[in-house]
Enzyme design. Structure first.
Site, short mmCIF file in Angstrom:
data_model
loop_
_atom_site.label_atom_id
_atom_site.label_comp_id
_atom_site.label_asym_id
_atom_site.label_seq_id
_atom_site.Cartn_x
_atom_site.Cartn_y
_atom_site.Cartn_z
N GLY A 92 0.85 -1.19 0.00
CA GLY A 92 0.00 0.00 0.00
C GLY A 92 0.89 1.24 0.00
N HIS A 128 4.79 28.59 -19.81
CA HIS A 128 5.71 27.79 -20.62
C HIS A 128 7.15 28.17 -20.29
CE1 HIS A 128 7.43 25.63 -24.00
NE2 HIS A 128 8.17 26.71 -24.23
#
Ligand SMILES: Cc1cc2nc3c(=O)[nH]c(=O)nc-3n(C[C@H](O)[C@H](O)[C@H](O)COP(=O)(O)OP(=O)(O)OC[C@H]3O[C@@H](n4cnc5c(N)ncnc54)[C@H](O)[C@@H]3O)c2cc1C
Length: 475
Positions: A192, A454
């Site tokens: 897990g 960007h």
């Protein structure tokens, strides 16, 4: 006469301490009962999360990632290093300093907000004219009265039947965050979140790690395509040995370490290791809470029963965090803490469990919000999927880490975003945009039309949104 408060919170983990602060902010006279002691035996606030959970595990994850990156990641940048060593004592010391700074920070916040810290174990003993009576034992025992009680007693590690955890050879999260040396062979029972995170820490530091998982599938809660990609990266690229579908048999501590007998595909197998981490889930802390004394309803698994607003069956008694239904995540408990404080103060409040972000802090990280593709299929919800990889994103290339993708799922008719799934080193940060979008019930078109900086990793989310409408621009 008993000291009287408007609100008594039992437990100071992220659910309890945040609930206490919000209650105090709203002008309620607030106390918080906490019994935790740190390894030096000093009382400490912050619960599992700050002491032996989220914070120390992330400190060690970062240290181990820095180490591995120095060994294997720098060469590609033209940087040569030699003689790299690890000082585990120093690494653990750094982690402890972070824990101490954070837990002491809560003490400061309590002082600033005039919250009384009642040091010791809290339990319900009855109800009097002034409200609920909570006994605080530890030092000088006292009974306090509260108009409202918030139970935030959290959870503890589940252990394997018949396998005592000594925190030296057989450990749960507590011992696994405090190893004094790197075990050569480390066994982990349970693939897990906690098992994978802790197994990854020690693998990066040099352990040969074998993870034994009872379930036949890997990361069943995650979107299948993410789980598949994670499986490929962890096992093929990183060499984590994960064995699925095993049944654990006898676990024997020997002079040399631990021997785990298990069955896989009908075959009897043995795993010999120096240390064993048991990470097979967590169980709610309701022992010794005096639930019976006041008739507080607890379900068969030990969770306190609550409604959507964390109200228990008792008037003015709330329960929040790991001790109630829902994901065992710190931020889920924190929001419940804010909600119940506001309800006690007479305000309207809610928590939307459908937009809780999930994060697994492996490398790369895995994060998601909303529903998986397999859940949408099972519920017959019509959807469109858009996926975009980090491998062609300029910023990811600059980082030298191009693992993973963003996958967006949106309703076929309304375009509402139903789920976003990310596997990437910075997934825990990137998922925030998706949570905001889903909380505002945005469409994939909304994300597609928002300007993303960007070059940035967030452009991959933008492209995944465009890909839902089959108009990704850079692919
Ligand atoms: C190794 C590990 C890593 C984790 N990493 C993350 C992560 O990255 N992100 C994330 O969201 N979650 C993570 N979790 C889960 C997170 O720690 C829990 O969801 C969170 O701590 C739950 O908060 P809580 O306030 O409900 O309970 P807890 O943090 O468990 O705090 C409960 C507090 O109540 C006290 N208490 C209990 N009973 C009594 C009593 N009767 N009287 C007085 N005090 C009492 C306890 O001493 C404890 O301090 C991690 C857990 C582990 C073990």
């Amino acid at each position: 006469m008993a000291r009287a408060f408007d609100v008594v919170v039992i437990g100071s983990g992220p659910a309890g301490y945040i609930g206490a602060i919000r209650a105090a902010q709203l002008g309620l006279k607030t106390a918080c009962v906490e019994e935790w002691a740190n390894p030096a035996g000093e009382p400490a606030l912050g619960g599992t999360c700050l002491n032996v959970g989220c914070i120390p595990s992330k400190a060690l994850l970062e240290s181990s990632e820095q180490y591995e990156h120095t060994l294997t990641g720098l060469a590609g940048h033209g940087i040569a290093v030699s003689g790299v060593t690890v000082d585990i004592g120093k690494m653990i010391g750094r982690k402890e300093a972070i824990v101490s700074k954070m837990t002491k920070g809560i003490e400061t916040l309590f002082r600033k907000n005039k919250i009384t810290w009642l040091k010791g174990h809290g339990r319900f003993v009855g109800r009097g004219a002034g409200g609920w009576q909570v006994e605080v034992s530890g030092g000088a025992a006292e009974v306090v009265e509260a108009k409202a009680v918030v139970v935030a007693t959290g959870s503890k590690a589940r252990h394997l039947p018949g396998v005592p955890v000594d925190q030296k050879v057989v450990c749960d999260n507590v011992g696994a965050l405090a190893f004094t040396e790197v075990p050569a062979r480390l066994g982990v029972v349970g693939a897990g979140v906690i098992g994978l995170e802790l197994g990854s820490v020690w693998r990066r530091l040099g352990s040969k790690v074998v993870v034994l998982e009872a379930l036949p599938g890997f990361l069943a809660a995650a979107d299948e395509s993410v789980a598949k990609e994670a499986w490929r990266i962890f096992t093929k690229e990183q060499g984590l040995d994960i064995r699925l579908g095993v049944t654990i048999g006898k676990v024997e501590v020997t002079k040399k370490g631990v021997v785990v007998a298990y069955q896989q595909d009908g075959r009897d197998e043995r795993l010999e290791c120096d240390r064993l981490i048991v990470s097979v889930g967590r169980i709610p802390n309701t022992d010794g809470l005096g639930a019976d004394a006041v008739g507080l309803k607890v379900d068969a698994r030990g969770f306190i029963e609550v409604d959507d607003q964390c109200r228990t069956n008792l008037a003015n008694v709330f329960a929040i965090g790991d001790v109630v239904r829902g994901p065992m995540l710190a931020h889920k408990g924190e929001e419940e803490g804010v909600m119940v404080a506001e309800l006690i103060a007479g305000q309207k409040a809610h928590v939307n469990l459908d937009t809780i972000p999930w994060v697994i802090y492996t490398s790369p990280e895995i994060a998601w919000v909303g529903r998986t593709e397999q859940q949408l299929k099972a519920a017959d919800v019509p959807y469109r999927a858009g996926q975009f990889p980090f491998s062609i994103n300029g910023r990811a290339l600059g980082h030298g880490d191009t693992h993973g993708f963003v996958k967006m799922l949106a309703h076929s008719h309304t375009d509402e975003i139903l789920g976003v799934h990310i596997i990437n080193t910075h997934a825990s940060e990137l998922i925030a945009e998706a949570v905001v979008a889903m909380e505002f019930r945005a469409a994939s078109e909304d994300i597609a039309r928002i300007v993303h900086a960007h070059p940035s990793l967030s452009e991959v989310t933008h492209e995944a949104a465009l890909a839902v409408g089959k108009r990704a621009l850079n692919m």
